[in-house]
Motif scaffolding. Structure first.
Motif, short mmCIF file in Angstrom:
data_model
loop_
_atom_site.label_atom_id
_atom_site.label_comp_id
_atom_site.label_asym_id
_atom_site.label_seq_id
_atom_site.Cartn_x
_atom_site.Cartn_y
_atom_site.Cartn_z
N VAL A 80 44.45 17.64 3.73
CA VAL A 80 45.66 17.20 3.02
C VAL A 80 46.52 18.37 2.57
N MET A 81 45.90 19.50 2.24
CA MET A 81 46.69 20.67 1.85
C MET A 81 47.42 21.26 3.05
N MET A 82 46.73 21.34 4.20
CA MET A 82 47.41 21.85 5.40
C MET A 82 48.51 20.89 5.84
N ARG A 83 48.23 19.60 5.79
CA ARG A 83 49.26 18.62 6.16
C ARG A 83 50.49 18.78 5.28
N TYR A 84 50.29 18.96 3.99
CA TYR A 84 51.40 19.14 3.07
C TYR A 84 52.17 20.43 3.41
N ALA A 85 51.44 21.51 3.66
CA ALA A 85 52.08 22.80 3.97
C ALA A 85 52.92 22.72 5.24
N PHE A 86 52.37 22.12 6.29
CA PHE A 86 53.08 22.10 7.57
C PHE A 86 54.11 20.97 7.67
N GLU A 87 53.80 19.82 7.11
CA GLU A 87 54.66 18.65 7.33
C GLU A 87 55.65 18.39 6.20
N GLN A 88 55.31 18.72 4.96
CA GLN A 88 56.26 18.51 3.87
C GLN A 88 57.01 19.80 3.52
N MET A 89 56.28 20.90 3.42
CA MET A 89 56.92 22.17 3.07
C MET A 89 57.56 22.83 4.29
N ASN A 90 57.14 22.40 5.48
CA ASN A 90 57.64 22.94 6.75
C ASN A 90 57.36 24.44 6.87
N PHE A 91 56.18 24.86 6.41
CA PHE A 91 55.79 26.26 6.48
C PHE A 91 55.23 26.57 7.86
N GLU A 92 55.20 27.86 8.17
CA GLU A 92 54.79 28.34 9.49
C GLU A 92 53.34 28.81 9.56
#
Length: 194
Positions: free
Chosen positions: A118-130
């Motif tokens: 869930v933390m990776m999903r949030y980072a990549f999909e909500q924060m749009n981080f690389e």
């Protein structure tokens, strides 16, 4: 700005932003296995060091550089431990998932995998981080195997990288997952969650 009431969840875990009221529950968990702090920056089984660790988490949250989470196991509705999204580099679209620990009862269960998901999903999909980074002590074999199980790619070591609570200098090993690797991980390693 980081959301102050962020909740991340799967069918197995709920991550909510850490609160001061978590101190007592955390302390009961952190004393269950004092050996688990061997590779940690502070000895969270010590009340003063646990308090220092939580105060640092709250201060970093106010500065928008860290989201400290309390992990709740949904099947038992018990606090299982903690983890954070931190060292947030907004310009570089990079962050670290770490400061992680689980009480003995929840180790070897699906709690860690679901929390990392869930933390990776949030980072990549909500924060749009690389990029999502992880680091651990080079001698912490359990943590290293755990990072490999969730798709972390070992990148290298930093010698004498940090000072641990017991005076030992830790050599740290870094792992990462990149945004373009996330879809494959989501459809393989995490297919049963997403």
């Amino acid at each position: 700005m980081l959301p102050k009431n962020l909740i991340l969840e799967t069918n197995k875990v709920l991550l909510r932003v850490m609160d001061e009221k978590d101190f007592e529950a955390f302390h009961k968990l952190t004393v269950q296995d004092k050996g688990m702090w061997e590779f940690f920056s502070l000895n969270l089984s010590d009340e003063n060091q646990l308090n220092e660790w939580m105060e640092d988490a709250f201060a970093s949250n106010i500065k928008n550089s860290r989201i400290p989470f309390t992990i709740i196991d949904k099947s038992s509705d018990e606090i299982a431990g903690s983890s954070s999204i931190g060292n947030i580099a907004w310009h570089d679209k990079r962050l670290e998932i770490g400061w992680s620990w689980l009480a003995p009862k929840f180790r070897g269960t699906e709690v860690n995998r679901h929390a990392k998901y869930v933390m990776m999903r949030y980072a990549f999909e909500q924060m749009n981080f690389e990029r999502v980074e992880f680091k651990t002590g080079v001698l912490n074999i359990r943590a290293r195997k755990g990072l490999e199980k969730i798709g972390g790619i070992e990148e290298g070591t930093l010698r004498s990288h940090s000072l641990l609570w017991n005076g030992v200098r830790r050599t740290s090993v870094f792992y990462s997952v990149l945004k373009d690797e996330w879809p494959k991980l989501k459809s393989t390693i995490f297919a049963d969650i997403g």
